[in-house]
Design a protein around this motif. Sequence first.
Motif, PDB file in Angstrom:
ATOM      1  N   LYS A 176      34.888 134.078  60.136  1.00  0.00           N
ATOM      2  CA  LYS A 176      35.517 135.217  60.806  1.00  0.00           C
ATOM      3  C   LYS A 176      36.638 134.782  61.729  1.00  0.00           C
ATOM      4  O   LYS A 176      37.293 135.617  62.335  1.00  0.00           O
ATOM      5  CB  LYS A 176      34.477 136.049  61.556  1.00  0.00           C
ATOM      6  CG  LYS A 176      33.864 135.408  62.769  1.00  0.00           C
ATOM      7  CD  LYS A 176      32.890 136.373  63.416  1.00  0.00           C
ATOM      8  CE  LYS A 176      32.417 135.864  64.760  1.00  0.00           C
ATOM      9  NZ  LYS A 176      31.557 136.827  65.428  1.00  0.00           N
ATOM     10  N   TYR A 177      36.872 133.476  61.836  1.00  0.00           N
ATOM     11  CA  TYR A 177      37.943 132.946  62.668  1.00  0.00           C
ATOM     12  C   TYR A 177      39.015 132.315  61.782  1.00  0.00           C
ATOM     13  O   TYR A 177      38.704 131.607  60.835  1.00  0.00           O
ATOM     14  CB  TYR A 177      37.413 131.883  63.628  1.00  0.00           C
ATOM     15  CG  TYR A 177      36.309 132.393  64.526  1.00  0.00           C
ATOM     16  CD1 TYR A 177      36.593 133.253  65.584  1.00  0.00           C
ATOM     17  CD2 TYR A 177      34.985 132.015  64.325  1.00  0.00           C
ATOM     18  CE1 TYR A 177      35.597 133.726  66.411  1.00  0.00           C
ATOM     19  CE2 TYR A 177      33.978 132.476  65.153  1.00  0.00           C
ATOM     20  CZ  TYR A 177      34.284 133.337  66.194  1.00  0.00           C
ATOM     21  OH  TYR A 177      33.303 133.805  67.012  1.00  0.00           O
ATOM     22  N   THR A 198      33.689 122.858  77.809  1.00  0.00           N
ATOM     23  CA  THR A 198      33.729 123.498  76.496  1.00  0.00           C
ATOM     24  C   THR A 198      32.918 124.788  76.523  1.00  0.00           C
ATOM     25  O   THR A 198      33.306 125.787  75.921  1.00  0.00           O
ATOM     26  CB  THR A 198      33.197 122.536  75.419  1.00  0.00           C
ATOM     27  OG1 THR A 198      33.953 121.329  75.488  1.00  0.00           O
ATOM     28  CG2 THR A 198      33.310 123.123  74.033  1.00  0.00           C
ATOM     29  N   ALA A 199      31.805 124.777  77.255  1.00  0.00           N
ATOM     30  CA  ALA A 199      30.963 125.971  77.344  1.00  0.00           C
ATOM     31  C   ALA A 199      31.722 127.135  77.980  1.00  0.00           C
ATOM     32  O   ALA A 199      31.644 128.276  77.507  1.00  0.00           O
ATOM     33  CB  ALA A 199      29.717 125.657  78.155  1.00  0.00           C
ATOM     34  N   LYS A 200      32.473 126.877  79.043  1.00  0.00           N
ATOM     35  CA  LYS A 200      33.231 127.929  79.713  1.00  0.00           C
ATOM     36  C   LYS A 200      34.338 128.455  78.803  1.00  0.00           C
ATOM     37  O   LYS A 200      34.564 129.665  78.715  1.00  0.00           O
ATOM     38  CB  LYS A 200      33.831 127.432  81.022  1.00  0.00           C
ATOM     39  CG  LYS A 200      34.572 128.528  81.774  1.00  0.00           C
ATOM     40  CD  LYS A 200      35.066 128.065  83.110  1.00  0.00           C
ATOM     41  CE  LYS A 200      35.774 129.124  83.915  1.00  0.00           C
ATOM     42  NZ  LYS A 200      36.376 130.231  83.247  1.00  0.00           N
ATOM     43  N   ILE A 201      35.008 127.550  78.117  1.00  0.00           N
ATOM     44  CA  ILE A 201      36.078 127.969  77.211  1.00  0.00           C
ATOM     45  C   ILE A 201      35.501 128.820  76.083  1.00  0.00           C
ATOM     46  O   ILE A 201      36.069 129.842  75.711  1.00  0.00           O
ATOM     47  CB  ILE A 201      36.841 126.750  76.662  1.00  0.00           C
ATOM     48  CG1 ILE A 201      37.614 126.077  77.803  1.00  0.00           C
ATOM     49  CG2 ILE A 201      37.780 127.146  75.529  1.00  0.00           C
ATOM     50  CD1 ILE A 201      38.238 124.756  77.446  1.00  0.00           C
ATOM     51  N   ASP A 253      34.947 134.108  73.701  1.00  0.00           N
ATOM     52  CA  ASP A 253      33.912 134.882  73.023  1.00  0.00           C
ATOM     53  C   ASP A 253      33.538 134.240  71.685  1.00  0.00           C
ATOM     54  O   ASP A 253      33.459 134.908  70.647  1.00  0.00           O
ATOM     55  CB  ASP A 253      34.362 136.337  72.831  1.00  0.00           C
ATOM     56  CG  ASP A 253      33.198 137.262  72.524  1.00  0.00           C
ATOM     57  OD1 ASP A 253      32.065 136.954  72.962  1.00  0.00           O
ATOM     58  OD2 ASP A 253      33.411 138.277  71.841  1.00  0.00           O
ATOM     59  N   VAL A 254      33.343 132.907  71.755  1.00  0.00           N
ATOM     60  CA  VAL A 254      32.932 132.120  70.589  1.00  0.00           C
ATOM     61  C   VAL A 254      31.619 131.449  70.946  1.00  0.00           C
ATOM     62  O   VAL A 254      31.421 131.031  72.092  1.00  0.00           O
ATOM     63  CB  VAL A 254      33.998 131.039  70.266  1.00  0.00           C
ATOM     64  CG1 VAL A 254      33.542 130.121  69.161  1.00  0.00           C
ATOM     65  CG2 VAL A 254      35.313 131.691  69.904  1.00  0.00           C
TER      66      VAL A 254
END
Length: 110
Positions: free
Chosen positions: A12-13, A32-35, A40-41
């Motif tokens: 879907k990306y 990476t978690a914040k990004i 919204d991934v």
Amino acid sequence: MNKDKKKMKNSKYTREFRDSSVQLVMSSNESTAKIAKDLDVNEKTLYNWVREYKKANNIPIAPRGGFTRSNSIKETAEEENKRLRAENKLLKQERDILKKATAYFAKETL
């Protein structure tokens, strides 16, 4: 049809979104978690994209836990700040010299 093409077809990306997301992770001081949350991934999905990118470009993959990555980025940022401060000081000196030279030659031509 090869397995990777089949995966991408059902993804879907877009490839462009994946690539720009990986570049954001690689160039940012954010986790990476914040990004992943901001984009919204799923966090694991983004980690997988980064891992695939690193494998494809022969970039060493840090051990799990993230401690090595964040410390090396912090040191790099500190070194960059030190270098940029020194460069900024030199540029200010050059600017001041040019201002004085401009004023000197402006007086001379009048």
